[in-house]
Design a protein around this motif. Structure first.
Motif, mmCIF file in Angstrom:
data_model
loop_
_atom_site.group_PDB
_atom_site.id
_atom_site.type_symbol
_atom_site.label_atom_id
_atom_site.label_comp_id
_atom_site.label_asym_id
_atom_site.label_seq_id
_atom_site.Cartn_x
_atom_site.Cartn_y
_atom_site.Cartn_z
ATOM 1 N N ASP A 86 -53.022 19.241 -48.408
ATOM 2 C CA ASP A 86 -53.005 20.327 -49.393
ATOM 3 C C ASP A 86 -52.776 19.846 -50.824
ATOM 4 N N VAL A 87 -52.684 18.535 -51.026
ATOM 5 C CA VAL A 87 -52.479 17.992 -52.376
ATOM 6 C C VAL A 87 -53.606 17.031 -52.733
ATOM 7 N N GLY A 88 -53.739 15.953 -51.972
ATOM 8 C CA GLY A 88 -54.764 14.962 -52.255
ATOM 9 C C GLY A 88 -54.381 13.602 -51.721
ATOM 10 N N ALA A 133 -57.564 14.699 -56.115
ATOM 11 C CA ALA A 133 -56.910 15.974 -55.847
ATOM 12 C C ALA A 133 -57.866 16.793 -54.990
ATOM 13 N N ASP A 134 -57.446 17.107 -53.775
ATOM 14 C CA ASP A 134 -58.306 17.832 -52.854
ATOM 15 C C ASP A 134 -57.421 18.540 -51.843
ATOM 16 N N LYS A 135 -57.702 19.794 -51.583
ATOM 17 C CA LYS A 135 -56.884 20.551 -50.632
ATOM 18 C C LYS A 135 -57.090 20.081 -49.198
ATOM 19 N N ASN A 136 -58.152 19.326 -48.950
ATOM 20 C CA ASN A 136 -58.417 18.807 -47.614
ATOM 21 C C ASN A 136 -58.659 17.300 -47.686
#
Length: 80
Positions: A33-35, A49-52
């Motif tokens: 949920d962050v990266g 930075a990526d939620k997945n």
């Protein structure tokens, strides 16, 4: 290369520019949920930075099949 990912490039392009080749060493730290943060053997760093982030790792694995370097078992446990 110390960079944050730009929207007009793919993670694979960024890693190639950082010098990663198929089977190369790639350090990984991730937080769902962050990266994630990646580092190549020559010290190039990439922050995503990526939620997945697990999906990003899957894409990297498919394209590069890197030798993953982990700071501890936490990152591996998050991928299982």
């Amino acid at each position: 290369m110390d960079t944050k990912r730009k929207s007009d490039t793919t993670i694979a392009e960024d890693l190639r520019l950082a010098g990663l080749e198929r089977g190369g060493f790639l350090a990984l730290s991730l937080e769902p949920d962050v990266g994630l943060a990646l580092a190549t053997l020559d010290g190039s760093c990439l922050f995503v930075a990526d939620k997945n982030p697990i999906e990003v790792v899957r894409l990297i694995e498919e394209q590069f099949r890197p030798r993953w370097v982990l700071w501890g078992s936490d990152a591996a446990a998050k991928l299982i």
